[in-house]
Design an enzyme around this catalytic site. Structure first.
Site, PDB file in Angstrom:
ATOM      1  N   HIS A   1       0.893  -1.147   0.231  1.00 15.10           N
ATOM      2  CA  HIS A   1       0.023  -0.131   0.048  1.00 15.10           C
ATOM      3  C   HIS A   1       0.706   1.267  -0.009  1.00 15.10           C
ATOM      4  O   HIS A   1       0.413   2.321   0.140  1.00 15.10           O
ATOM      5  CB  HIS A   1      -0.728  -0.081   1.103  1.00 15.10           C
ATOM      6  CG  HIS A   1      -2.135  -0.898   0.947  1.00 15.10           C
ATOM      7  ND1 HIS A   1      -3.526  -0.739   1.437  1.00 15.10           N
ATOM      8  CD2 HIS A   1      -1.990  -2.149   0.568  1.00 15.10           C
ATOM      9  CE1 HIS A   1      -4.314  -1.729   1.357  1.00 15.10           C
ATOM     10  NE2 HIS A   1      -3.375  -2.493   0.766  1.00 15.10           N
ATOM     11  N   GLY A   2       2.110   1.099  -0.068  1.00 16.55           N
ATOM     12  CA  GLY A   2       3.151   2.400  -0.224  1.00 16.55           C
ATOM     13  C   GLY A   2       3.652   2.996   1.033  1.00 16.55           C
ATOM     14  O   GLY A   2       3.366   2.147   2.027  1.00 16.55           O
TER      15      GLY A   2
END
Length: 498
Positions: free
Chosen positions: A329-330
């Site tokens: 998800h970064g």
């Protein structure tokens, strides 16, 4: 004539009597002197005996002997002075060699904490490192030893795999500047019994000063047992990713199943957490497959993270750099303000990061209804490869199908994006800010994002109530950003201000 003769005889008699008297006195004196001299010699022999017997501890027999000598001394004209008491010497050993009395015990002064590079290897505390035996107690023992020594090092050697259950490497009574040298692999248990009803973290460092976690090792959370229970994971930005056929997969591919069939707890642990610590540094290590967040800092000051790798998404004065991230998800700040709570985040730097195949790139997300602020944020030199949503600010974050609309929000101010380059697959920029608390002072420069058509609908940059400045032309053009400051910005009450 007769009278003179009588007088002469009487005189002679008196002289003789006087001579006898004088001789008897002299004789008595000589005898007395001789007696004293004899007694002295006798006492010398007794003294020698006393000297030999005095090597033995005092006893009732010695007391009786002394009393007997005192009775004999009553026959002397002059009472001798009593001898001073002598300390009883220590006993001799079996070889008749003298025993030296130990020096008196002296309480040593309190010493400062030991310094230096004392190393505490978990293998020396009973760890097996075979990936099957539980090495939790060995890790606890090694930490307990390292905790007592300033600037010590606890080592997890390479080429071993250590099965370790939930553990807290905790202070606050540990010495400062401890190094946790991780070169081997630490794996989490995959049975529900080890986790009970669920825990918030797996490996935790708490209330420490100057703690470093470094090395070339791996922290593997083996989280598939949790993932398969609620897959797919719902994220607030999922609604922005629409497949080309306008439909969501009804039967998404499942991750590799856990080796165990029973259900894992609903509370998922974070792989590596730091709490209430000052001077934290994490470098070199790899964190992968965490059941929940990979790396988390709560109530920490002076944090530095660099040269490390995470396989999916993972304060004040936080510096993160040299991170290789993805898939996942970064890198996200938040989510903040959930359940109307107060959040205060400032002075965050994220730079020199590479991301590939992540859902978001650099993101700030807050819940409606929260209070506080996020300010002083820098995202710099971020390289992206097929990231769905590279740049995101979302003040309407919601991880459920529906969330209540609320007017208050965690304010976002002073966010800079510079040198962010690469490719995206859905939307390059998504700024969704609060009506009552718009995002202000958002700066963008050297933004170069190119689309890569994959399987999703692609959209243009989106901005809502976002104010700031474009310092250089951007690719694509971010025309939606409002230049300057909003006409009105609701002022938070005193208890809401950080």
């Amino acid at each position: 004539m007769m009278m003179r003769k009588g007088l002469r005889l009487r005189s002679i008699t008196m002289v003789m009597l006087m001579a006898v008297l004088v001789w008897s006195v002299t004789l008595e004196t000589c005898i007395a002197r001789r007696g004293r001299h004899w007694r002295h010699n006798h006492r010398s022999s007794s003294d020698l005996s006393d000297s030999l017997s005095s090597k033995k501890p005092k006893s009732h027999g010695n007391s009786h002997h002394n009393s007997h000598n005192n009775n004999n001394n009553h026959h002397q004209k002059s009472k001798p002075k009593p001898k001073p008491k002598q300390k009883t010497p220590p006993k001799a050993d079996d070889n008749n060699s003298p025993v030296i009395s130990p020096p008196p015990k002296v309480q040593p002064p309190s010493l400062p904490p030991l310094k230096g590079s004392q190393v505490f290897n978990v293998m020396n505390f009973g760890a097996k490192g075979d990936g099957k035996c539980d090495d939790t107690k060995a890790f606890e023992a090694a930490w307990a030893a390292a905790c007592k020594v300033e600037a010590s090092m606890m080592t997890v050697p390479p080429e071993y795999t250590f099965l370790v259950g939930p553990i807290s490497f905790s202070g606050p009574y540990c010495q400062a500047n401890i190094v946790f040298q991780l070169d081997g692999t630490i794996i989490a248990p995959t049975d529900s019994k080890s986790w009970g009803k669920g825990l918030m973290w797996w490996l935790e460092f708490t209330k420490l000063k100057g703690i470093k976690v470094q090395g070339k090792g791996v922290i593997d959370g083996r989280g598939s047992g949790w993932w398969q229970q609620d897959y797919p994971f719902i994220d607030g930005e999922t609604k922005l990713i629409v497949p080309l056929n306008n439909s969501v997969h009804q039967n998404p591919p499942m991750p590799e199943r856990s080796e165990l069939d029973w259900k894992m707890p609903s509370i998922k642990p974070t792989a590596l957490r730091f709490y209430g610590s000052i001077g934290v540094e994490v470098s070199g290590i790899t964190i992968q497959n965490s059941p929940q967040c990979h790396l988390k800092f709560d109530n920490c000051i002076d944090v530095e993270v660099h040269d490390m790798s995470v396989s999916s998404p993972g304060c004040s004065n936080v510096f993160v750099h040299n991170v290789n991230c993805g898939p996942g998800h970064g890198i996200s700040i938040g989510s903040l303000g959930k359940d109307s709570t107060k959040a205060c985040v400032s002075n965050i730097t994220v730079r020199d990061v590479a991301m590939h195949n992540t859902m978001t790139g650099v993101r700030i997300k807050t819940w409606q209804g929260g209070v506080g602020s996020v300010k002083g944020i820098l995202f710099s030199n971020i390289q992206l490869n097929e990231v769905q949503l590279p740049i995101v600010i979302d003040q309407f974050y919601c991880d459920h199908s529906k969330c209540k609309n609320q007017t208050s929000a965690v304010a976002v101010e002073g966010v800079t994006y510079e040198r962010i380059k690469g490719t995206y697959t859905v939307k390059p920029v998504h700024f969704a800010c609060s009506d009552n608390f718009p995002c202000v002072d958002v700066q963008l420069s050297a933004i170069e994002l190119k689309p890569v058509q994959e399987k999703y609908h692609m959209s243009d940059p989106f901005c809502w109530q976002t104010f700031g400045e474009l310092n250089t032309p951007t690719l694509p053009p971010i025309d939606c950003l409002q230049i300057g400051k909003p006409a009105r910005n609701r002022v938070q009450s005193d208890h809401d201000v950080c």
